[in-house]
Motif scaffolding. Sequence first.
Motif, PDB file in Angstrom:
ATOM      1  N   PHE A 110       0.750  -1.343  -0.489  1.00  0.00           N
ATOM      2  CA  PHE A 110      -0.278   0.040   0.197  1.00  0.00           C
ATOM      3  C   PHE A 110       0.856   1.434   0.002  1.00  0.00           C
ATOM      4  CE2 PHE A 110      -3.767  -2.141   1.329  1.00  0.00           C
ATOM      5  CZ  PHE A 110      -4.962  -1.601   1.037  1.00  0.00           C
ATOM      6  N   HIS A 111       2.132   0.913   0.846  1.00  0.00           N
ATOM      7  CA  HIS A 111       3.383   2.664   0.943  1.00  0.00           C
ATOM      8  C   HIS A 111       3.910   2.227  -0.259  1.00  0.00           C
ATOM      9  CE1 HIS A 111       1.057   3.388   4.218  1.00  0.00           C
ATOM     10  NE2 HIS A 111       0.692   2.730   4.965  1.00  0.00           N
ATOM     11  N   LEU A 112       4.237   1.589  -1.554  1.00  0.00           N
ATOM     12  CA  LEU A 112       4.992   1.801  -1.561  1.00  0.00           C
ATOM     13  C   LEU A 112       4.493   3.421  -3.158  1.00  0.00           C
ATOM     14  CD1 LEU A 112       5.346  -1.451  -3.558  1.00  0.00           C
ATOM     15  CD2 LEU A 112       7.069  -0.675  -2.175  1.00  0.00           C
ATOM     16  N   ASP A 113       5.668   4.535  -3.240  1.00  0.00           N
ATOM     17  CA  ASP A 113       5.463   5.133  -4.183  1.00  0.00           C
ATOM     18  C   ASP A 113       4.938   4.447  -5.441  1.00  0.00           C
ATOM     19  OD1 ASP A 113       6.674   6.947  -2.708  1.00  0.00           O
ATOM     20  OD2 ASP A 113       8.685   6.446  -2.590  1.00  0.00           O
ATOM     21  N   PRO A 114       4.086   5.325  -6.409  1.00  0.00           N
ATOM     22  CA  PRO A 114       3.348   4.923  -7.652  1.00  0.00           C
ATOM     23  C   PRO A 114       4.582   4.573  -8.486  1.00  0.00           C
ATOM     24  CG  PRO A 114       2.584   6.766  -6.334  1.00  0.00           C
ATOM     25  CD  PRO A 114       3.428   6.976  -5.787  1.00  0.00           C
ATOM     26  N   GLY A 115       5.675   5.192  -8.540  1.00  0.00           N
ATOM     27  CA  GLY A 115       6.631   5.369  -9.605  1.00  0.00           C
ATOM     28  C   GLY A 115       6.871   3.331  -9.512  1.00  0.00           C
ATOM     29  N   VAL A 116       6.927   3.190  -8.376  1.00  0.00           N
ATOM     30  CA  VAL A 116       7.285   1.732  -8.368  1.00  0.00           C
ATOM     31  C   VAL A 116       7.433   0.672  -9.051  1.00  0.00           C
ATOM     32  CG1 VAL A 116       8.505  -0.274  -6.305  1.00  0.00           C
ATOM     33  CG2 VAL A 116       8.039   2.693  -5.433  1.00  0.00           C
ATOM     34  N   VAL A 117       7.895  -0.132  -9.670  1.00  0.00           N
ATOM     35  CA  VAL A 117       8.206  -1.838 -10.467  1.00  0.00           C
ATOM     36  C   VAL A 117       7.464  -2.742  -9.843  1.00  0.00           C
ATOM     37  CG1 VAL A 117       8.405  -2.711 -12.930  1.00  0.00           C
ATOM     38  CG2 VAL A 117       8.159  -0.189 -12.410  1.00  0.00           C
ATOM     39  N   VAL A 118       6.265  -3.283  -9.277  1.00  0.00           N
ATOM     40  CA  VAL A 118       5.940  -4.775  -9.331  1.00  0.00           C
ATOM     41  C   VAL A 118       6.449  -5.075  -9.841  1.00  0.00           C
ATOM     42  CG1 VAL A 118       4.596  -5.859  -6.619  1.00  0.00           C
ATOM     43  CG2 VAL A 118       5.244  -3.095  -6.644  1.00  0.00           C
ATOM     44  N   ARG A 119       6.688  -6.541  -9.806  1.00  0.00           N
ATOM     45  CA  ARG A 119       6.002  -7.247 -11.012  1.00  0.00           C
ATOM     46  C   ARG A 119       5.977  -9.082 -10.103  1.00  0.00           C
ATOM     47  NH1 ARG A 119      11.408  -8.909 -14.411  1.00  0.00           N
ATOM     48  NH2 ARG A 119       9.411 -10.744 -15.539  1.00  0.00           N
ATOM     49  N   TYR A 120       4.831 -10.094 -10.556  1.00  0.00           N
ATOM     50  CA  TYR A 120       4.588 -10.785 -10.584  1.00  0.00           C
ATOM     51  C   TYR A 120       5.571 -11.812 -11.360  1.00  0.00           C
ATOM     52  CZ  TYR A 120       1.874 -15.425  -9.068  1.00  0.00           C
ATOM     53  OH  TYR A 120       1.216 -16.066  -9.238  1.00  0.00           O
ATOM     54  N   ARG A 168      -2.278   7.256  -9.484  1.00  0.00           N
ATOM     55  CA  ARG A 168      -0.656   6.540 -10.330  1.00  0.00           C
ATOM     56  C   ARG A 168      -1.260   7.842 -11.895  1.00  0.00           C
ATOM     57  NH1 ARG A 168       3.367   3.367 -11.025  1.00  0.00           N
ATOM     58  NH2 ARG A 168       3.163   3.102 -13.733  1.00  0.00           N
ATOM     59  N   ARG A 169      -2.257   7.950 -12.140  1.00  0.00           N
ATOM     60  CA  ARG A 169      -2.323   8.649 -13.230  1.00  0.00           C
ATOM     61  C   ARG A 169      -1.745  10.018 -13.771  1.00  0.00           C
ATOM     62  NH1 ARG A 169      -7.598   6.967 -13.259  1.00  0.00           N
ATOM     63  NH2 ARG A 169      -8.524   9.209 -12.075  1.00  0.00           N
ATOM     64  N   ARG A 170      -1.395  10.985 -11.832  1.00  0.00           N
ATOM     65  CA  ARG A 170      -0.838  12.342 -12.405  1.00  0.00           C
ATOM     66  C   ARG A 170       0.328  11.677 -12.609  1.00  0.00           C
ATOM     67  NH1 ARG A 170      -4.991  12.926  -7.742  1.00  0.00           N
ATOM     68  NH2 ARG A 170      -3.387  11.753  -6.584  1.00  0.00           N
ATOM     69  N   TRP A 171       0.685  10.860 -11.227  1.00  0.00           N
ATOM     70  CA  TRP A 171       2.045  10.124 -11.582  1.00  0.00           C
ATOM     71  C   TRP A 171       3.404  10.464 -13.318  1.00  0.00           C
ATOM     72  CZ3 TRP A 171       5.906   6.957 -13.103  1.00  0.00           C
ATOM     73  CH2 TRP A 171       7.534   6.722 -12.093  1.00  0.00           C
ATOM     74  N   ASP A 172       2.679   9.522 -13.595  1.00  0.00           N
ATOM     75  CA  ASP A 172       2.259   8.988 -14.760  1.00  0.00           C
ATOM     76  C   ASP A 172       2.422  10.559 -15.961  1.00  0.00           C
ATOM     77  OD1 ASP A 172       2.982   6.261 -14.374  1.00  0.00           O
ATOM     78  OD2 ASP A 172       1.098   6.082 -15.597  1.00  0.00           O
ATOM     79  N   GLU A 173       1.284  11.367 -15.568  1.00  0.00           N
ATOM     80  CA  GLU A 173       1.232  12.813 -16.600  1.00  0.00           C
ATOM     81  C   GLU A 173       2.588  13.338 -15.996  1.00  0.00           C
ATOM     82  OE1 GLU A 173      -2.245  14.044 -14.805  1.00  0.00           O
ATOM     83  OE2 GLU A 173      -3.116  12.815 -16.238  1.00  0.00           O
ATOM     84  N   GLU A 174       2.963  13.238 -14.609  1.00  0.00           N
ATOM     85  CA  GLU A 174       3.858  14.317 -14.501  1.00  0.00           C
ATOM     86  C   GLU A 174       5.758  13.641 -14.623  1.00  0.00           C
ATOM     87  OE1 GLU A 174       4.220  13.842 -10.213  1.00  0.00           O
ATOM     88  OE2 GLU A 174       2.146  16.011  -9.728  1.00  0.00           O
ATOM     89  N   HIS A 175       5.665  12.203 -14.927  1.00  0.00           N
ATOM     90  CA  HIS A 175       6.560  12.140 -15.287  1.00  0.00           C
ATOM     91  C   HIS A 175       7.037  12.134 -17.181  1.00  0.00           C
ATOM     92  CE1 HIS A 175       7.250  11.068 -11.360  1.00  0.00           C
ATOM     93  NE2 HIS A 175       8.460  11.086 -10.898  1.00  0.00           N
ATOM     94  N   SER A 176       5.483  12.027 -17.843  1.00  0.00           N
ATOM     95  CA  SER A 176       6.293  12.142 -19.377  1.00  0.00           C
ATOM     96  C   SER A 176       5.803  12.920 -19.640  1.00  0.00           C
ATOM     97  CB  SER A 176       4.210  11.286 -19.486  1.00  0.00           C
ATOM     98  OG  SER A 176       4.132  10.190 -19.845  1.00  0.00           O
ATOM     99  N   ALA A 177       5.754  14.192 -18.661  1.00  0.00           N
ATOM    100  CA  ALA A 177       6.312  15.875 -19.088  1.00  0.00           C
ATOM    101  C   ALA A 177       7.200  15.597 -19.523  1.00  0.00           C
ATOM    102  CB  ALA A 177       5.073  16.050 -18.263  1.00  0.00           C
ATOM    103  N   GLU A 178       8.381  15.243 -18.712  1.00  0.00           N
ATOM    104  CA  GLU A 178       9.457  15.247 -17.779  1.00  0.00           C
ATOM    105  C   GLU A 178      10.252  15.103 -18.460  1.00  0.00           C
ATOM    106  OE1 GLU A 178      10.372  13.446 -14.035  1.00  0.00           O
ATOM    107  OE2 GLU A 178       8.960  15.418 -13.232  1.00  0.00           O
TER     108      GLU A 178
END
Length: 253
Positions: free
Chosen positions: A182-192, A238-248
């Motif tokens: 729950f507490h991972l940052d939105p940008g942390v990639v978690v794989r199963y 997650r959408r906000r994070w994606d938008e911010e990092h896409s803009a960068e």
Amino acid sequence: MPTITVVIPALDDAEMLRACLGDLAAQLRPADEIIVVDNGSTDDTAAVARAAGATVIEQPVRGIWPAAATGYDAASGDIIARLDADSRPPVDWLLHLEAEFVDDPDMGVLTGPGVFYDGNTVIAGLGQVLYIGGYFWAMEIWLGHPPIFGSNFAMRRAVWHGVRDRVHSGMREVHDDLDLAFHLDPGVVVRYDERLTVGISARPFSTWRGFGRRLRWAYTTLRMHLPEESPWRRRAARRRWDEEHSAEAPGVA
């Protein structure tokens, strides 16, 4: 190549811990460090760990989360891998972990399922399908990424240091792996990875009382993250994070 620390919380689990540490000793890719966190054992847990060459750290505050967090804090490896005392990792477990983290530098957490190796067939079957299978299915929908399975996962040490002050590591009756997820940052990639399996004991599900206790912990863990970590708020974050990092990123609209 990255270094790997294996963290094992343990409480009165000397014999199962002996088997787990024996499996770690047989790994094709040896651990660089093994930390056993003794959670107040009255049996030979600490002696068994030391005899196998593990570092033993005492954590008198009872609970998986306090014990696990103590081990993560002490880990020196680039990758922190986690097992339970009754976990039975196959000989290629650490080799598999290392290969996936090297192949994917953006991955922060890797997790896989557990397969019961003991216990009543009916109870173990229910635990496998309803509890473990249901956990991965339902929590991926909620979280927006695969959940973490505490008996079988690894994370970069930097991921832990980024989240350690936000998790509820002082609490006992919560699921530490779900709280961590729950507490991972939105940008942390978690794989199963379904191929990354370990044997696990059916002891927690050997009685209806034990099964019910695990369900109660799940309810408590979910409830304590509402409404801030509701599925819709997580998707928005997650959408906000994606938008911010896409803009960068140069050339990305």
